[in-house]
Scaffold this motif. Structure first.
Motif, PDB file in Angstrom:
ATOM      1  N   VAL A 182       0.847  -1.031   0.081  1.00  0.00           N
ATOM      2  CA  VAL A 182       0.037  -0.057   0.001  1.00  0.00           C
ATOM      3  C   VAL A 182       0.824   1.193  -0.038  1.00  0.00           C
ATOM      4  N   ARG A 184       0.275   4.206   1.436  1.00  0.00           N
ATOM      5  CA  ARG A 184       0.246   5.124   2.418  1.00  0.00           C
ATOM      6  C   ARG A 184       0.934   4.770   3.803  1.00  0.00           C
ATOM      7  N   THR A 235      -8.499 -10.363   2.115  1.00  0.00           N
ATOM      8  CA  THR A 235      -9.777  -9.618   1.390  1.00  0.00           C
ATOM      9  C   THR A 235     -10.277  -8.611   2.134  1.00  0.00           C
ATOM     10  N   ALA A 238      -7.979  -5.461   2.280  1.00  0.00           N
ATOM     11  CA  ALA A 238      -8.086  -4.784   0.906  1.00  0.00           C
ATOM     12  C   ALA A 238      -9.413  -3.867   0.914  1.00  0.00           C
ATOM     13  N   ARG A 239     -10.315  -4.396   1.255  1.00  0.00           N
ATOM     14  CA  ARG A 239     -11.536  -3.803   1.186  1.00  0.00           C
ATOM     15  C   ARG A 239     -11.646  -2.568   2.084  1.00  0.00           C
ATOM     16  N   GLU A 240     -11.278  -2.838   3.221  1.00  0.00           N
ATOM     17  CA  GLU A 240     -10.985  -1.819   4.385  1.00  0.00           C
ATOM     18  C   GLU A 240      -9.954  -0.524   3.884  1.00  0.00           C
ATOM     19  N   LEU A 241      -8.835  -1.175   3.343  1.00  0.00           N
ATOM     20  CA  LEU A 241      -8.018   0.391   2.745  1.00  0.00           C
ATOM     21  C   LEU A 241      -8.411   0.953   1.525  1.00  0.00           C
ATOM     22  N   GLU A 242      -9.395   0.239   0.792  1.00  0.00           N
ATOM     23  CA  GLU A 242      -9.891   0.903  -0.099  1.00  0.00           C
ATOM     24  C   GLU A 242     -10.850   2.100   0.000  1.00  0.00           C
ATOM     25  N   GLN A 243     -11.505   1.927   1.189  1.00  0.00           N
ATOM     26  CA  GLN A 243     -12.181   3.003   1.566  1.00  0.00           C
ATOM     27  C   GLN A 243     -11.914   4.369   1.762  1.00  0.00           C
TER      28      GLN A 243
END
Length: 243
Positions: A182, A184, A235, A238-243
């Motif tokens: 990532v 970030r 999974t 990845a979903r959490e960090l896309e927010q």
């Protein structure tokens, strides 16, 4: 790392040259990878100088704490190669030239046209009760006494000895891992990482930061023995960090 039912191991790196900075140790990296594939958890690595009391104390402590101990360094022909002496003293075993080890060395030096002199004979000294570790590179054997596997420090020879020992060890579940890169900073992702680690407390969630072209990022590594759990955690992350 969450506890597993896998056997445990420690490594003892022996040699002044490591601690002085003259030599960079490559054996720990290799051993860690081989143990991971075999399902044996490497829990500790120590580095000690060529000092008899220090080596004996480390061998006894690690041998008592873990299922396996792997040593590297100090079983050559020179005066400062004292590992065999120290291992024998740690286990209160007699150390002497053993016929099978001597025969291996004699055959090797005969083919090389070299004399079996006193320094070379030192490498045939084996503690009573030990099992030899095959060395297909330079012939001089390592040995296993108790739960301690004693090996050379030269990386090529060390790796060959590890290959000789591994089939004799009972492993557990191989450690699996997945990595998410990532771009970030750690401060931005620390909260969701903590939540993930708490939700998946049977897995190891590690964060390894880097800086590239002035930007901060991190490699997030999820490790464990259950591939499906790792998939689910990755999974969710990845979903959490896309927010």
């Amino acid at each position: 790392m969450p506890a597993t039912t896998n056997p445990t191991a420690a490594m003892l790196v022996i040699g002044d040259e490591i601690l002085s900075g003259r030599t960079r140790d490559a054996n720990m990296h290799f051993l860690a990878g081989e143990l991971t594939k075999h399902g044996i958890d490497l829990k500790e690595v120590r580095v000690v100088i060529d000092d008899e009391p220090a080596i004996i104390a480390a061998v006894r402590a690690l041998s008592g704490a873990y299922d396996h101990v792997f040593t590297s360094g100090g079983i050559g022909p020179t005066h400062d190669d004292i590992t065999a002496d120290c291992i024998a003293k740690a286990f209160e075993a007699h150390l002497g030239v053993r016929d099978d080890a001597r025969a291996i060395l004699q055959a090797h030096y005969d083919t090389q046209g070299l004399e079996m002199n006193e320094p070379r004979l030192r490498m045939a000294r084996i503690p009573d009760g030990a099992m030899l570790i095959d060395n297909p590179v330079s012939a001089a054997p390592g040995f296993t006494v108790g739960n301690v596997h004693v090996m050379a420090g030269v990386p090529m020879i060390f790796q060959a000895m590890v290959a000789s020992v591994m089939p004799t060890l009972t492993g557990g579940s191989p450690m699996l891992s997945q990595t998410l890169r990532v771009l970030r900073g750690e401060g931005e992702i620390a909260v969701p990482l903590r939540a993930l680690a708490e939700a998946y407390d049977d897995l190891s969630v590690g964060c390894y930061p880097f800086q590239k072209d002035g930007a901060f990022g991190a490699n997030i590594v999820i490790r464990g023995t259950d591939g499906a759990r790792i998939d689910a955690a990755m999974t969710e992350l990845a979903r959490e960090l896309e927010q």
